[in-house]
Design an enzyme around this catalytic site. Structure first.
Site, mmCIF file in Angstrom:
data_model
loop_
_atom_site.group_PDB
_atom_site.id
_atom_site.type_symbol
_atom_site.label_atom_id
_atom_site.label_comp_id
_atom_site.label_asym_id
_atom_site.label_seq_id
_atom_site.Cartn_x
_atom_site.Cartn_y
_atom_site.Cartn_z
ATOM 1 N N ASN A 118 23.083 -54.859 92.185
ATOM 2 C CA ASN A 118 22.635 -53.503 91.846
ATOM 3 C C ASN A 118 21.671 -53.082 92.956
ATOM 4 O O ASN A 118 20.500 -53.444 92.937
ATOM 5 C CB ASN A 118 21.956 -53.521 90.477
ATOM 6 C CG ASN A 118 21.508 -52.141 90.039
ATOM 7 O OD1 ASN A 118 21.605 -51.173 90.801
ATOM 8 N ND2 ASN A 118 21.017 -52.042 88.822
ATOM 9 N N ARG A 157 27.190 -52.435 90.884
ATOM 10 C CA ARG A 157 26.893 -51.315 89.990
ATOM 11 C C ARG A 157 26.832 -50.048 90.848
ATOM 12 O O ARG A 157 26.092 -49.987 91.831
ATOM 13 C CB ARG A 157 25.555 -51.526 89.308
ATOM 14 C CG ARG A 157 25.225 -50.358 88.416
ATOM 15 C CD ARG A 157 23.791 -50.301 88.027
ATOM 16 N NE ARG A 157 23.586 -49.153 87.178
ATOM 17 C CZ ARG A 157 22.424 -48.535 87.070
ATOM 18 N NH1 ARG A 157 21.384 -48.943 87.749
ATOM 19 N NH2 ARG A 157 22.303 -47.493 86.292
ATOM 20 N N HIS A 208 24.726 -44.677 81.748
ATOM 21 C CA HIS A 208 24.552 -45.875 80.906
ATOM 22 C C HIS A 208 25.901 -46.345 80.346
ATOM 23 O O HIS A 208 25.936 -47.050 79.337
ATOM 24 C CB HIS A 208 23.627 -45.617 79.690
ATOM 25 C CG HIS A 208 22.186 -45.454 80.023
ATOM 26 N ND1 HIS A 208 21.356 -44.613 79.307
ATOM 27 C CD2 HIS A 208 21.409 -46.026 80.966
ATOM 28 C CE1 HIS A 208 20.138 -44.662 79.804
ATOM 29 N NE2 HIS A 208 20.133 -45.505 80.818
ATOM 30 N N ARG A 219 11.142 -38.603 81.553
ATOM 31 C CA ARG A 219 12.067 -37.466 81.709
ATOM 32 C C ARG A 219 12.056 -36.620 80.440
ATOM 33 O O ARG A 219 11.987 -37.147 79.334
ATOM 34 C CB ARG A 219 13.501 -37.963 81.950
ATOM 35 C CG ARG A 219 13.684 -38.588 83.301
ATOM 36 C CD ARG A 219 15.132 -39.047 83.478
ATOM 37 N NE ARG A 219 15.167 -40.340 84.124
ATOM 38 C CZ ARG A 219 16.097 -41.248 83.934
ATOM 39 N NH1 ARG A 219 17.111 -41.020 83.129
ATOM 40 N NH2 ARG A 219 16.037 -42.405 84.548
ATOM 41 N N GLU A 241 24.136 -55.638 80.813
ATOM 42 C CA GLU A 241 24.911 -54.845 81.762
ATOM 43 C C GLU A 241 25.499 -55.710 82.881
ATOM 44 O O GLU A 241 26.596 -55.451 83.357
ATOM 45 C CB GLU A 241 24.048 -53.712 82.324
ATOM 46 C CG GLU A 241 23.795 -52.658 81.244
ATOM 47 C CD GLU A 241 22.721 -51.654 81.597
ATOM 48 O OE1 GLU A 241 23.063 -50.602 82.143
ATOM 49 O OE2 GLU A 241 21.531 -51.917 81.316
#
Ligand code: ADP
Length: 397
Positions: free
Chosen positions: A7, A89, A178, A239, A382
């Protein structure tokens, strides 16, 4: 068989080496502060203690060199051919990718083409891919996209009510993110319920620093809260999530703020941080317990906004087999789960307070026996999902 999951971010590279025989993690590490005068490499091999080393002025090329040297020094990779593949990823696949893709020049071209949609992430993901190919070109490399799982959304869910040409010419639409996590916990939930994923309807809540909720019908994503960017939807650590778009123009006019300043404000200084000055959920709880009203408000807003999405996605799905909580907050925050599920008997939701307090891992139903709906807490993974999808992609070739 081993798979390396990479990643690559703009200033960090996160990696895991997995043994696919038993899905165990052989080594997991993070090289951060890439580009600064001193970068930091931390890793741990299986269950041994964490190692932390400094690296002088590393770029992505040196970071990957350090990574491969570490794998070999730890005797986890004696020769490259021990790797079945490297799974990367990639945040944004635009409309090009509904599935993982074996990386070649055309795939790299598509990932580069959608850079304007994910300017902070895709360039770094590409750097990681290109460097891994340079150093490990003989090993197949697979891109696994955060957006791919949501490519099954119907047009009436992914389109915004904006002029047609903004979609056609600029790619303005909901993509969702996601996806790897939502896909992973959906598979786990179906398995737990003893159903085929293709027959399972779920509402999955990934609540971490970023947060999103997905409506899954017959195993496919049919709506999701994040939009063209990860800014839309639930309230998050820093956010804002859903707000009136006119606030942007109002701030621009009344405070004379630039687009960049507003983008920064909505991404980095809003959400929980905007309300109580803190974005880490554990700290927010401590503040609330100490009597901080701003922290209490942040928690109340966070839960309320999740609840509204749960209601909306019940309406979207009609019939639901389970509600699934995952991510750092979803998996660990019993108070929040209880708050999101309060007064929801209409939907068949009734939590068992004891089970909610201490759900066993990796999956537990925290509903009361008599409740019509299963509420599951599932640990997301993940890295494992990327490795499994990369392997499936290789086997399909
Ligand atoms: P990321 O999105 O970066 O992967 P995580 O999924 O690790 O993030 O989630 C990070 C969030 O999880 C933080 O807000 C952290 O406070 C929260 N968290 C972790 N453990 C707990 C806990 N025991 N109770 C409440 N929140 C927790």
């Amino acid at each position: 068989m081993k798979i390396l999951v990479l990643n690559a971010g703009s200033s960090s590279v996160k990696y895991s080496l997995l043994d696919m025989a038993d899905h165990s993690v052989l080594i997991a590490g993070l090289i951060e502060r890439i580009g600064e005068s001193v970068a930091c490499h931390s890793y741990h091999v299986a269950d041994s203690a964490q190692v932390r080393l400094e690296i002088k002025s590393a770029n992505h090329q040196q970071a990957l060199q350090v990574l491969f040297e570490t794998l070999s020094a730890c005797a986890l990779l004696n020769e490259p051919q021990e790797l079945a593949c490297i799974g990367h990823r990639v945040v944004h696949g635009g409309e090009y990718f509904r599935e993982p893709a074996l990386i070649n020049a055309q795939v790299i071209g598509y990932i580069a083409e959608v850079v304007p949609l994910a300017p902070l992430h895709n360039p770094a993901n590409l750097l990681g891919i290109q460097e891994a190919m340079r150093q490990m070109g003989q090993i197949p490399q697979v891109a696994v996209f955060d957006t791919a799982f949501h490519q099954t959304l119907p047009d009436y869910a992914y389109r915004y009510p904006l002029p047609e040409k903004l979609y056609v010419e600029q790619g303005v639409r909901r993509y969702g993110f996601h996806g790897t996590s939502h896909r992973h916990v959906a598979g786990k939930a179906a398995q737990f319920l003893g159903k085929a994923l293709a027959d399972t309807n779920l509402i999955t809540l990934h609540l971490g620093n970023g947060a999103s909720v997905t409506a899954i019908k017959n195993g496919e994503s049919i709506d999701t809260s994040m939009g063209m960017t990860p800014l839309e939807g639930l309230m998050m650590g820093s956010r804002c999530g859903d707000i009136d778009p006119a606030i942007h123009f109002y701030l621009s006019r009344s405070l004379n703020l630039s687009n960049d300043a507003i983008e920064n404000l909505l991404n980095k200084d809003s959400g929980c941080k905007g309300i109580c000055g803190e974005n880490d959920m554990r700290t927010i709880h401590q503040m609330a317990e100490a009597g901080d009203d701003h922290a209490r408000l942040a928690l109340a807003m966070y839960a309320y906004r999740i609840k509204k999405y749960i209601g909306a996605y019940f309406a979207v799905l009609g019939q639901v087999d389970a509600l699934v909580f995952t991510g750092g907050i979803g998996e660990n925050d019993a108070w929040l789960r209880a708050q999101c599920c309060q007064d929801m008997t209409l939907f068949g939701i009734a939590l068992d307070p004891q089970k909610n307090l201490q759900p066993s891992r990796p999956c537990q139903n925290i509903s009361q026996h008599s409740a019509a709906l299963a509420v599951l807490v599932i640990s997301t993974d993940e890295e494992l999902e990327i490795a499994m999808q990369a392997l499936a992609c290789l086997e399909d070739q």
